[in-house]
Design a protein around this motif. Sequence first.
Motif, PDB file in Angstrom:
ATOM      1  N   PRO A   1      13.664 -50.886  -4.344  1.00  0.00           N
ATOM      2  CA  PRO A   1      12.982 -51.408  -3.042  1.00  0.00           C
ATOM      3  C   PRO A   1      13.904 -51.831  -2.022  1.00  0.00           C
ATOM      4  O   PRO A   1      15.237 -51.458  -2.366  1.00  0.00           O
ATOM      5  CB  PRO A   1      12.375 -52.758  -3.415  1.00  0.00           C
ATOM      6  CG  PRO A   1      12.943 -53.336  -4.636  1.00  0.00           C
ATOM      7  CD  PRO A   1      13.423 -51.934  -5.510  1.00  0.00           C
ATOM      8  N   LEU A   2      13.693 -52.133  -0.792  1.00  0.00           N
ATOM      9  CA  LEU A   2      14.342 -52.163   0.365  1.00  0.00           C
ATOM     10  C   LEU A   2      15.498 -53.397   0.020  1.00  0.00           C
ATOM     11  O   LEU A   2      15.173 -54.282  -0.943  1.00  0.00           O
ATOM     12  CB  LEU A   2      13.800 -52.591   1.583  1.00  0.00           C
ATOM     13  CG  LEU A   2      12.523 -52.011   2.092  1.00  0.00           C
ATOM     14  CD1 LEU A   2      11.844 -52.561   3.370  1.00  0.00           C
ATOM     15  CD2 LEU A   2      13.075 -50.438   2.601  1.00  0.00           C
ATOM     16  N   LEU A   3      16.641 -53.268   0.623  1.00  0.00           N
ATOM     17  CA  LEU A   3      17.782 -54.291   0.295  1.00  0.00           C
ATOM     18  C   LEU A   3      17.501 -55.269   1.359  1.00  0.00           C
ATOM     19  O   LEU A   3      17.814 -55.153   2.809  1.00  0.00           O
ATOM     20  CB  LEU A   3      19.106 -53.323   0.439  1.00  0.00           C
ATOM     21  CG  LEU A   3      20.323 -54.251   0.146  1.00  0.00           C
ATOM     22  CD1 LEU A   3      20.303 -54.693  -1.340  1.00  0.00           C
ATOM     23  CD2 LEU A   3      21.549 -53.635   0.742  1.00  0.00           C
ATOM     24  N   ALA A   4      16.724 -56.115   0.887  1.00  0.00           N
ATOM     25  CA  ALA A   4      16.377 -57.298   2.007  1.00  0.00           C
ATOM     26  C   ALA A   4      16.993 -58.621   1.723  1.00  0.00           C
ATOM     27  O   ALA A   4      17.962 -58.593   1.139  1.00  0.00           O
ATOM     28  CB  ALA A   4      14.853 -57.707   1.822  1.00  0.00           C
ATOM     29  N   SER A   5      16.761 -59.493   2.996  1.00  0.00           N
ATOM     30  CA  SER A   5      17.601 -60.793   2.619  1.00  0.00           C
ATOM     31  C   SER A   5      17.217 -61.447   1.368  1.00  0.00           C
ATOM     32  O   SER A   5      15.998 -61.660   1.110  1.00  0.00           O
ATOM     33  CB  SER A   5      17.276 -61.584   3.941  1.00  0.00           C
ATOM     34  OG  SER A   5      17.945 -62.838   4.029  1.00  0.00           O
ATOM     35  N   LEU A   6      18.087 -62.044   0.885  1.00  0.00           N
ATOM     36  CA  LEU A   6      17.867 -62.682  -0.636  1.00  0.00           C
ATOM     37  C   LEU A   6      17.424 -64.119  -0.277  1.00  0.00           C
ATOM     38  O   LEU A   6      17.835 -64.854   0.602  1.00  0.00           O
ATOM     39  CB  LEU A   6      19.167 -62.451  -1.488  1.00  0.00           C
ATOM     40  CG  LEU A   6      19.652 -61.130  -1.659  1.00  0.00           C
ATOM     41  CD1 LEU A   6      21.117 -61.394  -2.618  1.00  0.00           C
ATOM     42  CD2 LEU A   6      18.644 -60.383  -2.308  1.00  0.00           C
ATOM     43  N   THR A   7      16.741 -64.779  -1.453  1.00  0.00           N
ATOM     44  CA  THR A   7      16.433 -66.202  -1.128  1.00  0.00           C
ATOM     45  C   THR A   7      16.962 -66.955  -2.055  1.00  0.00           C
ATOM     46  O   THR A   7      16.892 -66.657  -3.462  1.00  0.00           O
ATOM     47  CB  THR A   7      14.862 -66.051  -1.216  1.00  0.00           C
ATOM     48  OG1 THR A   7      14.386 -65.315  -0.340  1.00  0.00           O
ATOM     49  CG2 THR A   7      14.263 -67.733  -1.112  1.00  0.00           C
ATOM     50  N   PRO A   8      17.618 -67.965  -2.081  1.00  0.00           N
ATOM     51  CA  PRO A   8      18.380 -68.958  -3.116  1.00  0.00           C
ATOM     52  C   PRO A   8      17.102 -69.566  -3.710  1.00  0.00           C
ATOM     53  O   PRO A   8      16.031 -69.917  -3.262  1.00  0.00           O
ATOM     54  CB  PRO A   8      18.979 -69.817  -2.358  1.00  0.00           C
ATOM     55  CG  PRO A   8      18.660 -69.783  -0.892  1.00  0.00           C
ATOM     56  CD  PRO A   8      17.976 -68.544  -0.641  1.00  0.00           C
ATOM     57  N   ASP A   9      17.244 -69.857  -5.199  1.00  0.00           N
ATOM     58  CA  ASP A   9      16.319 -70.707  -5.783  1.00  0.00           C
ATOM     59  C   ASP A   9      16.174 -72.026  -5.495  1.00  0.00           C
ATOM     60  O   ASP A   9      15.059 -72.756  -5.651  1.00  0.00           O
ATOM     61  CB  ASP A   9      16.619 -70.423  -7.116  1.00  0.00           C
ATOM     62  CG  ASP A   9      16.053 -69.154  -7.938  1.00  0.00           C
ATOM     63  OD1 ASP A   9      15.501 -68.259  -7.125  1.00  0.00           O
ATOM     64  OD2 ASP A   9      16.088 -69.028  -9.201  1.00  0.00           O
ATOM     65  N   ALA A  10      17.260 -72.732  -4.974  1.00  0.00           N
ATOM     66  CA  ALA A  10      17.255 -74.058  -4.565  1.00  0.00           C
ATOM     67  C   ALA A  10      17.647 -74.379  -3.080  1.00  0.00           C
ATOM     68  O   ALA A  10      18.620 -73.449  -2.678  1.00  0.00           O
ATOM     69  CB  ALA A  10      17.888 -74.619  -5.474  1.00  0.00           C
ATOM     70  N   ALA A  11      17.140 -75.092  -2.430  1.00  0.00           N
ATOM     71  CA  ALA A  11      17.595 -75.417  -0.945  1.00  0.00           C
ATOM     72  C   ALA A  11      19.157 -76.142  -0.812  1.00  0.00           C
ATOM     73  O   ALA A  11      19.897 -75.976   0.001  1.00  0.00           O
ATOM     74  CB  ALA A  11      16.643 -76.112  -0.135  1.00  0.00           C
ATOM     75  N   VAL A  12      19.343 -76.666  -1.846  1.00  0.00           N
ATOM     76  CA  VAL A  12      20.574 -77.660  -2.051  1.00  0.00           C
ATOM     77  C   VAL A  12      21.152 -77.469  -3.659  1.00  0.00           C
ATOM     78  O   VAL A  12      20.215 -77.259  -4.607  1.00  0.00           O
ATOM     79  CB  VAL A  12      20.456 -79.111  -1.889  1.00  0.00           C
ATOM     80  CG1 VAL A  12      21.762 -79.923  -1.991  1.00  0.00           C
ATOM     81  CG2 VAL A  12      19.711 -79.234  -0.667  1.00  0.00           C
ATOM     82  N   ILE A  13      22.507 -77.221  -3.661  1.00  0.00           N
ATOM     83  CA  ILE A  13      23.176 -76.967  -4.886  1.00  0.00           C
ATOM     84  C   ILE A  13      24.070 -78.342  -5.219  1.00  0.00           C
ATOM     85  O   ILE A  13      24.642 -78.714  -4.036  1.00  0.00           O
ATOM     86  CB  ILE A  13      23.780 -75.651  -5.162  1.00  0.00           C
ATOM     87  CG1 ILE A  13      24.774 -75.453  -4.233  1.00  0.00           C
ATOM     88  CG2 ILE A  13      22.450 -74.581  -5.106  1.00  0.00           C
ATOM     89  CD1 ILE A  13      25.830 -74.085  -4.471  1.00  0.00           C
TER      90      ILE A  13
END
Length: 401
Positions: free
Chosen positions: A136-148
């Motif tokens: 599929p399209l190379l889209a913007s990735l989404t992190p699993d957590a807002a803070v690490i």
Amino acid sequence: MRRILTLLCAAALGVSVLGGVPAAALALEPTWLSVSSADPLLNENGDGYWESATVSVSTDADAAHWTLTAGGKVVGEADLTTAQLASARTSVDLPIDSATIGAPLAAGTYTFRVTATARGKTPATEHTEIYVSTAPLLASLTPDAAVIYPRDVHPGVAHAASLRHGLDATILKHGTNTFEVVGDEGALGSWIIDPRDSRLRWDGLTSDGSAPAGTYRVRLVVADDRGTRYGPLSRPFRLSSGYRVSQELTVTKKANATRTATLTQRNARVRIANGSLHYRALNTDWRREPLVRTAHRVRVPRDRVAGTQVFVVVRGRWQWPQDPDAEIVTPDGRVRNIDLFAALNKRSMILSIPPRLIHPDGTVRFRLLWSSLGVTGDPHRAGRTDTVGVRVSTYEWHDLD
């Protein structure tokens, strides 16, 4: 006449000598041909990456024909044009895509083969591979957590950034193998993608040590068109320098504040003073049953570390360690005697409460039992329960900033 014979002999000698030259010495020179690809990945999904593969051909041929095959089946073919042959004297790039082939290609490995011919030379054939992906399209990735929290070591929070990249094995092998972490000051460095892992992971470390607290993004670094290109930036996530330290917390109340009922009081006196339960035995005969039984309810602190042991801590003063006892009320309402204690002496009784015995509303319900093992009729047979507490493991947050 002698002159004619001499010429005939010379001619015969020449035929004999030429007949002795090996056949390989008389073979035609092969057509010069080179076929290669430094851009072999094709993934026509409209995202602007790997929309065309490229094959480079160099030859001195007068004519050349190419075919693209998969599994022995020809899916596309054409002759090199006059202009392409002229450029191929040095090198010509042939684009491979649906426009060239006439239709989109299914995922797989294809062989691009060129056969070239030149006057006075033998034909030559060379080939290279083309790799087609339908990811599929190379889209913007989404992190699993807002803070690490890279400095933290306890479960319950994200310790590293994790992002599903969505790349298939073909792209991972032929189109990209690194990703970058980008902060406010630019890129911190690049990391190799593990082809066995469907996620990109960053633990907050760089070649210079730990990254400072701040906001970061991740982007893929892809190989396309014989160069390096950047994929879209991921959604932002924050790196915190905070970390937790494990500690014990005990919430204590006066014994009477936890009492919900007095269930048994026989041949004994119970009075309340300063929140403590004071017992005194009145019996003059030996009784095996408890003299006093009171029902209690305590609440487990909400910030308890999930799954860890809970302890009920009862403190008071008794003549003998055997004077106090306890029963636990299970979540389904059954009453079970407690035979083993975490601690039991004249000043304290500690009950170990497994998580399964905590009620759905977050409380522990139990009964305190008191008897006197002193000499029957002795007026000093007394006891006292002062406080009831709940001891749990909790985390305390610290921050380096």
